[in-house]
Design a protein around this motif. Structure first.
Motif, short mmCIF file in Angstrom:
data_model
loop_
_atom_site.label_atom_id
_atom_site.label_comp_id
_atom_site.label_asym_id
_atom_site.label_seq_id
_atom_site.Cartn_x
_atom_site.Cartn_y
_atom_site.Cartn_z
N ILE A 9 27.45 37.13 -47.74
CA ILE A 9 26.55 36.89 -46.61
C ILE A 9 26.09 38.25 -46.09
CG2 ILE A 9 26.41 36.02 -44.26
CD1 ILE A 9 28.42 33.87 -45.08
N SER A 10 24.79 38.45 -46.10
CA SER A 10 24.26 39.76 -45.72
C SER A 10 23.55 39.75 -44.38
CB SER A 10 23.28 40.25 -46.80
OG SER A 10 22.23 39.32 -47.00
N GLY A 11 23.35 38.59 -43.78
CA GLY A 11 22.67 38.54 -42.49
C GLY A 11 22.70 37.15 -41.91
N PRO A 12 22.20 36.98 -40.69
CA PRO A 12 22.23 35.67 -40.04
C PRO A 12 21.46 34.60 -40.81
CG PRO A 12 20.84 37.21 -38.82
CD PRO A 12 21.59 38.01 -39.82
N GLU A 13 20.41 35.00 -41.53
CA GLU A 13 19.66 34.01 -42.31
C GLU A 13 20.56 33.34 -43.34
OE1 GLU A 13 18.84 37.15 -41.94
OE2 GLU A 13 16.73 37.42 -41.40
N ASP A 14 21.49 34.11 -43.92
CA ASP A 14 22.40 33.54 -44.90
C ASP A 14 23.38 32.56 -44.25
OD1 ASP A 14 21.33 34.85 -47.10
OD2 ASP A 14 22.66 36.58 -46.89
N PHE A 18 23.45 28.54 -44.96
CA PHE A 18 24.60 27.85 -45.51
C PHE A 18 24.90 26.55 -44.78
CE2 PHE A 18 29.22 27.14 -45.13
CZ PHE A 18 29.49 26.77 -46.44
N ILE A 19 24.60 26.48 -43.49
CA ILE A 19 24.97 25.32 -42.67
C ILE A 19 24.44 24.01 -43.24
CG2 ILE A 19 24.58 24.23 -40.43
CD1 ILE A 19 24.96 27.00 -39.16
N PRO A 20 23.14 23.88 -43.58
CA PRO A 20 22.67 22.60 -44.11
C PRO A 20 23.36 22.22 -45.43
CG PRO A 20 20.83 23.94 -43.37
CD PRO A 20 22.02 24.83 -43.37
N HIS A 21 23.74 23.20 -46.24
CA HIS A 21 24.45 22.89 -47.48
C HIS A 21 25.86 22.41 -47.18
CE1 HIS A 21 21.48 24.30 -50.43
NE2 HIS A 21 21.18 25.23 -49.53
N SER A 22 26.48 22.99 -46.16
CA SER A 22 27.82 22.57 -45.77
C SER A 22 27.82 21.14 -45.25
CB SER A 22 28.36 23.53 -44.70
OG SER A 22 29.62 23.09 -44.23
N LEU A 23 26.83 20.81 -44.40
CA LEU A 23 26.77 19.47 -43.82
C LEU A 23 26.14 18.46 -44.77
CD1 LEU A 23 25.52 20.37 -40.21
CD2 LEU A 23 27.87 19.87 -40.93
N GLY A 24 25.25 18.93 -45.64
CA GLY A 24 24.52 18.03 -46.53
C GLY A 24 23.15 17.68 -46.02
N TYR A 25 22.79 18.16 -44.85
CA TYR A 25 21.48 17.86 -44.27
C TYR A 25 21.16 18.92 -43.22
CZ TYR A 25 24.39 15.96 -40.51
OH TYR A 25 25.33 15.81 -39.52
N TRP A 26 19.87 19.02 -42.86
CA TRP A 26 19.44 19.95 -41.82
C TRP A 26 19.69 19.28 -40.48
CZ3 TRP A 26 17.25 24.89 -42.46
CH2 TRP A 26 16.79 25.50 -41.29
N GLY A 151 10.10 33.57 -31.63
CA GLY A 151 11.15 33.95 -32.56
C GLY A 151 10.63 34.16 -33.97
N ARG A 152 11.55 34.12 -34.93
CA ARG A 152 11.19 34.32 -36.34
C ARG A 152 10.94 32.97 -37.02
NH1 ARG A 152 16.05 38.46 -38.08
NH2 ARG A 152 15.92 39.87 -36.26
N PRO A 153 10.14 32.97 -38.07
CA PRO A 153 9.87 31.70 -38.77
C PRO A 153 11.14 31.11 -39.40
CG PRO A 153 8.27 33.38 -39.38
CD PRO A 153 9.36 34.09 -38.62
N VAL A 154 11.30 29.80 -39.27
CA VAL A 154 12.44 29.11 -39.86
C VAL A 154 12.44 29.27 -41.38
CG1 VAL A 154 13.36 26.78 -40.32
CG2 VAL A 154 12.81 27.47 -37.99
N GLU A 155 11.27 29.53 -41.95
CA GLU A 155 11.21 29.70 -43.41
C GLU A 155 12.09 30.86 -43.87
OE1 GLU A 155 9.82 27.67 -45.63
OE2 GLU A 155 9.55 26.43 -43.84
N GLN A 156 12.39 31.80 -42.99
CA GLN A 156 13.31 32.88 -43.37
C GLN A 156 14.69 32.32 -43.71
OE1 GLN A 156 13.45 35.77 -40.22
NE2 GLN A 156 11.41 36.61 -40.65
N ILE A 157 15.08 31.27 -43.03
CA ILE A 157 16.37 30.63 -43.31
C ILE A 157 16.28 29.83 -44.60
CG2 ILE A 157 18.05 28.93 -42.47
CD1 ILE A 157 17.18 29.68 -39.61
N ARG A 158 15.22 29.06 -44.71
CA ARG A 158 15.07 28.21 -45.90
C ARG A 158 14.91 29.05 -47.16
NH1 ARG A 158 14.23 23.01 -44.02
NH2 ARG A 158 13.34 22.81 -41.92
N MET A 166 22.74 28.82 -53.40
CA MET A 166 23.37 27.50 -53.31
C MET A 166 22.57 26.47 -54.10
SD MET A 166 26.11 27.88 -51.54
CE MET A 166 26.51 26.19 -51.19
N VAL A 167 21.26 26.52 -54.01
CA VAL A 167 20.43 25.60 -54.78
C VAL A 167 20.63 25.84 -56.28
CG1 VAL A 167 18.05 24.96 -55.33
CG2 VAL A 167 18.73 25.34 -52.94
N TYR A 168 20.70 27.10 -56.66
CA TYR A 168 20.92 27.45 -58.06
C TYR A 168 22.25 26.88 -58.57
CZ TYR A 168 21.84 30.28 -62.22
OH TYR A 168 22.15 30.70 -63.50
#
Length: 482
Positions: A9-14, A18-26, A151-158, A166-168
């Motif tokens: 994990i290199s930053g808050p975006e990471d 990770f959270i949606p992958h942990s829960l299974g949904y956004w 703030g910053r675009p949510v696409e930075q997280i996605r 994780m998708v890979y």
């Protein structure tokens, strides 16, 4: 749920990716709290955010909410810090809520209460973020050049590096549990399965309290579960056979990731076997025994049945509905070929048929109970209090069989299968998924008692005992995924 050890994990975006992958949904309108063990992510908790607003009792309500969050996070006894993520519609309401301190943070009051409670519990908040529908920002930062409104675009997280990795690795983010369009459409009942189900229901009726019949039911379920987790199919059908709110989500790393050999494979059940399994789910004591057996082993299922007095003391008679005594008919034939046919032995070993070794899939064989552990009772197992670690591998097999059975008809058997899947999700710490399945079961079969009881347990905020302990909890990501 924790991130696989080898993911960096290199930053808050990471972290946020990770959270949606942990829960299974956004998550939507949710607080997600994560524990930290040094620099390593620990457990993840999701709860519904409290409704915004003012009022004289608002602060007390927020303080109580914060205490509840702390109670859940303290289950991770190795944690020494925490992270908070507010998933909200802050893009639209930032700076307008009564909780705002004038800094554009509508959740400032709740954040303060959480920081106070977590600090007192030895889990100081290391960082916090607000994630809206289109923008996100740090909840503490007021530098307009860094974290100004919106703030910053949510696409930075996605599009974060960890999300891509994780998708890979095969992880995916689905729809919010229970959202419109996510419940599978009801399929027409398979006539062959329905016919077999009715036939088995008639044969089971006078045998509900028969020990030999109970043993055979567990034998057949054991075989189905073993095949479901192994590399082979459940017995191949003969030609012509038709196949046909504030609910918390919490989890920590543990064991029992699904066997990749079974991922995406359609489970095949012959109509005769499917009808047998569906009919057996309509007898509550047998249904509960199957759940207990999958989690805690055959001995626990048998001992609990004996303790509850499920069997007739007189093996020569049975009691039909209405308390009418009748002579017990001959042995019930098995839905499977081989030595199981006509089985009446009270032997407690699994049937001698070609079965894949469950331990090869990462879990103990069915019926295995650690020698040092006492045989747990039904209540302890169903609440996740015992055994110390459940057989997650066999529970994955049970889930696959239940999912298949639930799609082969309707009525009480389907409600039982869907409810049991909800219990498995609750055991994993995925309360939102569990609640959605309970509601699905009740929609299809109103008044189904087990679904009502388990749904109430979730609404009270009760976490499964296994989900609350890192060493016992289910692990979504396989240990070698990283």
């Amino acid at each position: 749920m924790t991130a696989p050890d080898h993911l960096k994990i290199s930053g808050p975006e990471d972290i946020l990716g990770f959270i949606p992958h942990s829960l299974g949904y956004w998550p939507e309108r949710s607080l997600v709290a994560m524990t930290l063990q040094g620099k390593r992510l620990g457990a993840t908790l999701r709860v519904d955010l409290p409704v915004p607003g003012g009022g004289s009792g608002r602060r007390n309500m927020l303080a109580g909410f914060a205490r509840n969050v702390v109670t859940y996070l303290q289950a991770d006894d190795a944690a020494d810090g925490s992270l908070l993520a507010f998933f909200t519609d802050a893009d639209a309401d930032a700076g307008t809520d009564a909780d705002s301190a004038g800094d554009g943070n509508p959740w400032a009051a709740l954040l303060r209460e959480l920081e106070l409670a977590l600090e007192a519990a030895g889990l100081p908040v290391r960082d916090a973020w607000i994630i809206g529908t289109e923008f996100w920002r740090n909840a503490h930062c007021s530098d307009p050049e860094c974290c100004g409104i919106p703030g910053r675009p949510v696409e930075q997280i996605r599009n974060s590096r960890l999300n891509a990795e994780m998708v890979y690795r095969g992880s995916s983010v689905g729809a919010v549990p229970g959202a419109r369009g996510t419940t599978p459409a009801a399929l027409p009942a398979d006539p062959a399965v329905s016919l077999a189900e009715c036939g088995w229901a008639e044969q089971f009726a006078p045998r509900r309290r028969d020990r030999a019949q109970f043993d055979q039911v567990l034998d057949v379920w054991t075989m189905a579960l073993q095949y479901a987790i192994g590399p082979e199919q459940v017995p191949v059908p003969t030609p012509g056979d038709a196949d046909k709110g504030a609910v918390p989500d919490a989890g920590a790393a543990g064991s029992g990731a699904p066997d990749p050999r079974t991922a995406g494979r359609s489970l095949q059940l012959s109509p005769e076997l499917a009808g047998y399994l569906r009919a057996s789910l309509c007898i509550p004591s047998w249904r509960d025994a199957v759940l207990v057996m999958a989690a805690a082993g055959r001995s626990a299922a048998e001992r609990g049945a004996e303790d509850f007095g499920m069997f007739d003391p007189d093996p020569g008679s049975a009691v039909l509905p209405g308390n009418v005594a009748t002579s017990r008919p001959g042995p019930t034939p098995s839905p499977l070929p081989g030595p199981m046919s006509g089985r009446t032995s009270r032997s407690r070993s699994v049937p001698r048929m070609p079965l894949p070794d469950a331990s090869a899939s990462g879990g103990p064989a069915a019926g295995a109970v650690p020698a040092a552990e006492a045989v747990p009772g039904y209540g302890e197992v169903l609440l996740g209090l015992a055994p110390s670690v459940p057989d997650w591998t066999l529970m994955v097999g049970l889930e696959r069989v239940l999912e298949r059975l639930g799609g082969l008809g309707d009525g009480e058997p389907t409600a039982a299968a869907v409810t049991a899947r909800g219990w498995i999700e609750w055991c994993r710490g995925r309360g939102s998924y569990a609640d959605a399945l309970y509601r699905q079961a009740l929609q299809g079969h109103p008044g189904y008692r087990l679904a009502e009881l388990l749904a109430e347990l979730g609404r009270c905020g009760t976490l499964c005992g296994w989900a609350a302990r890192r060493e016992a909890a289910w692990q979504k990501f396989a240990p070698d995924a990283a």
